[in-house]
Design a protein around this motif. Structure first.
Motif, PDB file in Angstrom:
ATOM      1  N   MET A   3      -0.376   0.887  -2.634  1.00 34.07           N
ATOM      2  CA  MET A   3      -0.120   2.558  -2.075  1.00 34.07           C
ATOM      3  C   MET A   3       0.088   2.499  -0.542  1.00 34.07           C
ATOM      4  SD  MET A   3       0.225   4.231  -4.923  1.00 34.07           S
ATOM      5  CE  MET A   3       0.319   5.817  -3.826  1.00 34.07           C
ATOM      6  N   ASN A   4      -0.680   1.531  -0.022  1.00 36.08           N
ATOM      7  CA  ASN A   4      -0.635   1.806   1.616  1.00 36.08           C
ATOM      8  C   ASN A   4       1.083   1.136   1.898  1.00 36.08           C
ATOM      9  OD1 ASN A   4      -2.930   2.838   2.002  1.00 36.08           O
ATOM     10  ND2 ASN A   4      -3.881   0.684   2.632  1.00 36.08           N
ATOM     11  N   TYR A   5       1.358  -0.036   0.801  1.00 38.88           N
ATOM     12  CA  TYR A   5       2.861  -0.458   1.299  1.00 38.88           C
ATOM     13  C   TYR A   5       3.784   0.646   0.973  1.00 38.88           C
ATOM     14  CZ  TYR A   5       6.854  -3.283   0.665  1.00 38.88           C
ATOM     15  OH  TYR A   5       7.953  -3.956   0.701  1.00 38.88           O
ATOM     16  N   PHE A   6       3.589   1.361  -0.084  1.00 42.31           N
ATOM     17  CA  PHE A   6       4.367   2.378  -0.547  1.00 42.31           C
ATOM     18  C   PHE A   6       4.676   3.628   0.480  1.00 42.31           C
ATOM     19  CE2 PHE A   6       4.982   6.463  -2.546  1.00 42.31           C
ATOM     20  CZ  PHE A   6       6.167   6.525  -2.998  1.00 42.31           C
ATOM     21  N   ARG A   7       3.436   3.738   1.084  1.00 45.51           N
ATOM     22  CA  ARG A   7       3.415   4.854   2.269  1.00 45.51           C
ATOM     23  C   ARG A   7       4.111   4.401   3.464  1.00 45.51           C
ATOM     24  NH1 ARG A   7      -2.160   4.985   0.583  1.00 45.51           N
ATOM     25  NH2 ARG A   7      -2.560   6.883  -0.703  1.00 45.51           N
ATOM     26  N   ASP A   8       4.060   3.156   3.824  1.00 49.48           N
ATOM     27  CA  ASP A   8       4.693   2.689   4.810  1.00 49.48           C
ATOM     28  C   ASP A   8       5.932   2.415   4.671  1.00 49.48           C
ATOM     29  OD1 ASP A   8       2.087   2.785   6.205  1.00 49.48           O
ATOM     30  OD2 ASP A   8       1.531   0.677   5.841  1.00 49.48           O
ATOM     31  N   HIS A   9       6.512   1.943   3.618  1.00 52.35           N
ATOM     32  CA  HIS A   9       8.121   1.228   3.168  1.00 52.35           C
ATOM     33  C   HIS A   9       8.678   2.206   2.425  1.00 52.35           C
ATOM     34  CE1 HIS A   9       6.769  -2.153   5.748  1.00 52.35           C
ATOM     35  NE2 HIS A   9       5.675  -2.312   5.045  1.00 52.35           N
ATOM     36  N   ALA A  10       8.142   3.056   1.440  1.00 52.78           N
ATOM     37  CA  ALA A  10       8.908   3.422   0.427  1.00 52.78           C
ATOM     38  C   ALA A  10       8.928   5.122   0.543  1.00 52.78           C
ATOM     39  CB  ALA A  10       8.653   2.713  -0.840  1.00 52.78           C
ATOM     40  N   LEU A  11       7.956   5.609   0.922  1.00 52.54           N
ATOM     41  CA  LEU A  11       7.794   7.031   0.618  1.00 52.54           C
ATOM     42  C   LEU A  11       8.986   7.719   1.470  1.00 52.54           C
ATOM     43  CD1 LEU A  11       5.641   9.036  -0.441  1.00 52.54           C
ATOM     44  CD2 LEU A  11       4.646   9.093   1.672  1.00 52.54           C
TER      45      LEU A  11
END
Length: 243
Positions: free
Chosen positions: A157-165
């Protein structure tokens, strides 16, 4: 991890399915019925004895082992370590997302620039991490429950927030079958969990429809990403002018 108890439970289920009594099994094993009952009660049996039971049931040992594995509880959440392992390699993360959607190896390699050997390597890694159980012919069993979710503050989820959101919400949401709803309101704290349960059911319905529609031709399907969220939140600019 499968235990002796799981193995005994699977054997008992197979005996019931085959309509075989303990007396029948004892006769096939050339043992006293009391010894068979004691053996299954204690779970104390050698591999050769398990093999003999399989022969009596006309069941392959590998199939029995598979049924024991299938009976294991599915994961609703990964450990922090598992999630870190998934995001450590972006191609591994890609394959992990694909297997969550039950894609076959052939579908993954047809859609992305991954060779069959690369894809198999990542499937093996996902097997070691515990996300799937890799089987013959590069098929697999997903070890995640329908209610599975990434850890709220975990690596994925941290990766999603940083790179995809931002990339996701940058879209217009105005295509066919697309939409973006933003609803704010104050509701009872006791009712809020009920709305979350409804959202979870929507997510499960979406996942189930994905499975059902795999039989359709590619031209009749479109890839969508459903993002559902609900939290106690207020836009920062509004919070700044609160009394």
């Amino acid at each position: 991890m499968s235990t002796t108890t799981d193995l005994v439970t699977a054997i008992k289920k197979e005996l019931k399915a085959a309509q075989m009594t303990y007396a029948d099994l004892a006769l096939a094993l050339d043992m006293a019925e009391s010894s068979v009952k004691r053996m299954l009660a204690k779970g104390d049996m050698s591999l050769s004895r398990v093999d003999a039971i399989c022969r009596a049931l006309k069941l392959d040992f590998a199939e029995l082992a598979r049924r024991v594995a299938d009976a294991q509880p599915l994961l609703t959440e990964m450990t922090a370590e598992q999630e870190r392992a998934v995001v450590a390699d972006k191609k591994l993360l890609l394959v992990a997302i694909c297997v969550l959607s039950q894609w076959t190896l052939e579908q993954i390699t047809a859609q992305y620039r991954l060779s069959e050997a690369e894809c198999v390597k990542y499937l093996v890694q996902l097997d070691r991490i515990g996300i799937i159980e890799l089987r013959a012919l590069n098929r697999y069993r997903l070890k995640l429950a329908k209610t599975f979710r990434w850890r709220p503050h975990g690596a994925v989820m941290n990766y999603f927030r940083d790179h995809a959101l931002l990339d996701y919400f940058a879209g217009g949401f105005d295509g066919k079958g697309e939409g973006l709803l933003l609803v704010h309101g104050s509701v009872s704290r006791t009712l809020a969990p009920m709305f979350m349960e409804r959202l979870q059911r929507v997510a499960q319905d979406f996942a189930q429809q994905h499975q059902t529609d795999q039989k359709l031709a590619d031209k009749d399907r479109e890839g969508y990403t459903l993002v559902l969220g609900m939290r106690s939140w207020e836009f920062e600019a509004f919070t700044a002018i609160r009394r």
